[in-house]
Design an enzyme around this catalytic site. Structure first.
Site, mmCIF file in Angstrom:
data_model
loop_
_atom_site.group_PDB
_atom_site.id
_atom_site.type_symbol
_atom_site.label_atom_id
_atom_site.label_comp_id
_atom_site.label_asym_id
_atom_site.label_seq_id
_atom_site.Cartn_x
_atom_site.Cartn_y
_atom_site.Cartn_z
ATOM 1 N N SER A 553 -43.417 -112.978 14.568
ATOM 2 C CA SER A 553 -43.639 -114.399 14.087
ATOM 3 C C SER A 553 -43.043 -115.239 15.402
ATOM 4 O O SER A 553 -42.779 -115.283 16.437
ATOM 5 C CB SER A 553 -43.419 -115.101 12.643
ATOM 6 O OG SER A 553 -44.860 -116.041 12.695
ATOM 7 N N ASP A 639 -54.749 -112.490 11.008
ATOM 8 C CA ASP A 639 -53.783 -113.358 10.747
ATOM 9 C C ASP A 639 -54.042 -114.058 10.816
ATOM 10 O O ASP A 639 -54.125 -115.243 12.032
ATOM 11 C CB ASP A 639 -52.222 -112.576 11.647
ATOM 12 C CG ASP A 639 -51.280 -113.767 11.959
ATOM 13 O OD1 ASP A 639 -50.931 -114.282 10.845
ATOM 14 O OD2 ASP A 639 -50.699 -112.873 12.470
ATOM 15 N N HIS A 677 -51.080 -111.675 8.528
ATOM 16 C CA HIS A 677 -49.307 -111.862 8.950
ATOM 17 C C HIS A 677 -48.030 -110.926 8.870
ATOM 18 O O HIS A 677 -47.217 -110.614 10.072
ATOM 19 C CB HIS A 677 -48.777 -113.050 8.935
ATOM 20 C CG HIS A 677 -47.817 -113.499 9.695
ATOM 21 N ND1 HIS A 677 -47.917 -114.228 11.027
ATOM 22 C CD2 HIS A 677 -46.985 -114.317 9.102
ATOM 23 C CE1 HIS A 677 -47.275 -114.499 11.541
ATOM 24 N NE2 HIS A 677 -46.075 -114.773 10.370
#
Length: 707
Positions: A553, A639, A677
């Protein structure tokens, strides 16, 4: 990595004319067409990338199988969490061998006066299964639970589930005495659900088009959702919201916040149709957290000091004028939040870079002298576990380190006596004494000392010969605290030195650590990581030619920025769900989550200096014709936090630009087509994903064999 003459060729992404113009800067972006996840053309490209990645790594199938087998062999698949007393029940979670998802259960305290036996070889006597994730998941490729709430009378369960990975949940309410479904018509809600005292009403959040929770709704259980009442709408697009309840279940809480400003509202749980009261109106730059306790509110706030103070106020307070100082943070401390019990207050804080707990005695006469809980290991993580009963003088505390498996301690807050209730079982040949952890310090380019945590096998020498894997995050004041990982053992047992760089942008060293790693100071995050990588080689922890880098991320942004800055330091880099097209994303306020991100990265639309800063570090903008490490980018189609578009564009540009040998340093993109995610759901699928990713990294590091 030795490949045959028939090495497969990677997909070649088409280029199309697309121009971005901001502040007089004209930029060509030929891969922007990869943004549309619904496009058959885009999906075909992702599938082609997946096929290439599978074919290119087919020789690693035995290694993947070995890593998966190692993880599985060390996990006690049929296991039980520590039962927690709440009202007439013991609540706990349970896993079953062969089942991907856990069970949420309870057993009656009338049958078990003491905490039930943790052997977990069979269900606890009188057990009720509240939620079986395996049943609820059905045939779905993805499954997660976004909310699970028990009504105060323990007769109703509300839970919210997601079967796509996009973090929009469907709500179900079940009568626990009959098993009857009372409600299942509320769809597409956000995280968090809370009941009123009588269990007849519940509150939930709704998301806007940018995936921001922006509304709170009141719903009468069993009624038509069309009649639900909107009780709060947050029109400031920077603010998020979260629902909760106080430990004594007297209050419902609505927490609203940006990265720098917060506001808390309270509602008596027995007055669901009443008005929510603001504890203190939002003031730009002031953050506070509230813990109700009888006639008082305990408040951790940064109104007067950047690292926050502890205060109290009357429970009916509506202004920070009422806040009375209990304790100010000292040098090297950062106050995080409080948990109040009948006779004690527990303050969570960071102290000298580590998590800590401070206990204050409470009595009718006031607040007593505090005492910090201490632990033997110099590197560790500690925090309160689930403790719903405020009258219990003993609390459950979670503890772990890089070498000590996750443990639950029961600590008597009055005497300090502690008992180990459960430690995460690690099977097979695990022996904690075979591993050792260290703390080192890197010198950043501006002279700042950056902590680096290091864990390795005791039989791996620090003589510059070992392969290494460095990880970092460095954003949102999120700290990369020490934690134990069964999966990581497969890396350590292949002689890899594992290191965590606690870089600026995170919160390890306090709020100032975060402040000096965001906005225009964001480049510190990346230079700190470079300094940590150089330290590992210079001090002999690793072989500089066999060092890998990983991050996910915002940590994936870090990976991309660092390999642009110093590609020669790494043999391989793994960027998971990486924020590598950061500038283009933050320039698009219509995308999910963007506006709230401006307090973290700045607003490049309005501010040319922010635009220039972000352009200078965004990975996609700065790929150059140099030799790079091998690259593995992993992402998920659904995501909503970091779109798959970002790594897809990044990989396309890397392939078209870098000069490194694709035979020995391939560039791979792998997209999970049914995940969000957090990657694949279900523990076995998650282990398979980890094994696939680490096989690529270990192969590049020349560390495929166990010691």
């Amino acid at each position: 990595m030795i490949m045959s003459e028939a090495t497969p060729q990677p997909p070649v992404a088409a280029t199309e004319d697309h121009v971005r113009v901001f502040h007089g800067d004209r930029v060509l972006d030929p891969y922007e067409w990869l943004r549309d996840g619904e496009s058959p053309r885009v999906q075909a490209h992702l599938e082609a990338e997946n096929a290439y990645a599978e074919e290119r790594t087919s020789h690693l199938a035995p290694l993947r199988a070995a890593i998966f087998s190692e993880i599985k062999s060390r996990v006690k698949e049929t296991d039980l969490s520590v039962p927690v007393a709440d009202g007439p029940w013991w609540y706990y979670g349970r896993t079953i061998e062969g089942k991907s998802y856990g069970l949420h259960c309870r057993a009656p305290r009338a049958v078990h006066a003491e905490r039930p036996n943790l052997a977990a070889d069979r269900p606890i006597e009188g057990e009720e299964v509240l939620l079986d994730g395996n049943v609820e998941a059905g045939d779905s490729e993805f499954f997660s639970v976004g909310a699970l709430a028990i009504a105060p009378d323990h007769n109703r369960l509300a839970f919210a589930t997601d079967t796509t990975g996009d973090e929009r949940f469907d709500l179900t309410v079940r009568d626990l005495s009959t098993g009857q479904v009372l409600d299942d018509r509320i769809r597409g809600i956000g995280y968090g659900v809370v009941f009123s005292t009588d269990g007849q009403w519940l509150f939930y959040t709704r998301l806007d088009d940018a995936w921001r929770p922006f509304q709170v709704w009141r719903h009468r259980v069993g009624a038509d959702p069309a009649g639900d009442v909107l009780v709060h709408q947050e029109d400031d697009e920077r603010f998020w919201m979260g629902l909760g309840s106080s430990r004594d279940e007297r209050w419902l809480t609505l927490s609203l916040g940006t990265k720098t400003t917060s506001e808390v509202r309270l509602l008596p749980a027995d007055d669901p149709e009443g008005e929510w009261r603001i504890v203190s109106p939002r003031r730009e730059g002031v953050e506070y957290d509230v813990e109700p306790h009888g006639s008082r509110l305990f408040i951790v706030h940064n109104r007067d000091h950047v690292e926050s103070d502890l205060a109290w106020a009357p429970v009916d307070s509506t202004s920070d004028v009422d806040w009375r100082l209990v304790q100010a943070s000292a040098a090297g401390e950062r106050f995080l939040g409080t948990d109040a019990f009948d006779a004690h207050l527990v303050l969570s804080l960071r102290k000298d870079g580590l998590t800590s707990l401070r206990v204050f005695p409470l009595s009718d006469s006031g607040i007593g002298i505090p005492d910090d809980l201490t632990f033997d290991e110099p590197i560790h993580s500690v925090g309160l576990d689930a403790n719903p009963d405020p009258s219990n003088p003993k609390v459950l505390v979670g503890y772990e380190s890089f070498v000590t498996p996750g443990s639950v301690l029961e600590i008597d807050l009055a005497t300090g006596d502690r008992e180990l209730i459960k430690q995460q079982p690690v099977l097979a040949d695990f022996d904690a004494s075979r591993y050792v952890q260290h703390r080192a310090w890197a010198n950043a380019q501006d002279g700042t000392r950056v902590p680096v945590s290091i864990v390795r096998r005791t039989d791996v020498p620090a003589d510059g010969s070992a392969p290494g894997l460095l990880t970092a995050y460095g954003a949102y004041e999120i700290s990369s605290d020490p934690y134990f990982s069964v999966a990581r053992l497969s890396v350590l047992d292949r002689g890899v030195v594992y290191a965590v760089a606690h870089v600026r942008g995170g919160g390890e060293m306090g709020r100032h650590w975060y402040d000096h790693g965001k906005l225009l100071e964001k480049p510190n995050t990346f230079s700190d990581t470079v300094a940590a990588a150089r330290l590992l080689g210079d001090e002999g922890w690793v072989d500089p030619k066999r060092l890998g880098l990983e991050g996910g991320s915002a940590g994936g942004l870090l990976v991309g920025a660092v390999v642009n800055q110093a590609p020669e330091l790494f043999r391989v880099a793994h960027a998971s769900v990486p924020f590598v097209d950061a500038l283009n994303t933050i320039l698009r306020p219509e995308l999910p989550l963007t506006i709230g991100e401006w307090e973290e990265w700045g607003n490049p639309i309005e501010d040319p200096e922010v635009y220039a800063c972000m352009k200078a570090y965004t990975p996609y903008e700065n790929v150059t014709a140099r030799d790079y490490p091998a690259i593995l980018a992993t992402t998920s189609l659904h995501d909503t936090r970091v779109f798959f578009t970002e790594p897809a564009k990044w990989v396309a540009r890397l392939r078209a630009t870098v000069t490194s040998d694709p035979e020995t340093r391939p560039i791979l993109l792998r997209t999970e087509m049914a995940a969000g995610h957090g990657g694949r759901s279900g523990r076995y699928a998650a282990w398979e994903q980890i094994a696939w990713e680490w096989s690529v990294v270990l192969d590049q590091l020349g560390a495929t064999e166990t010691l």
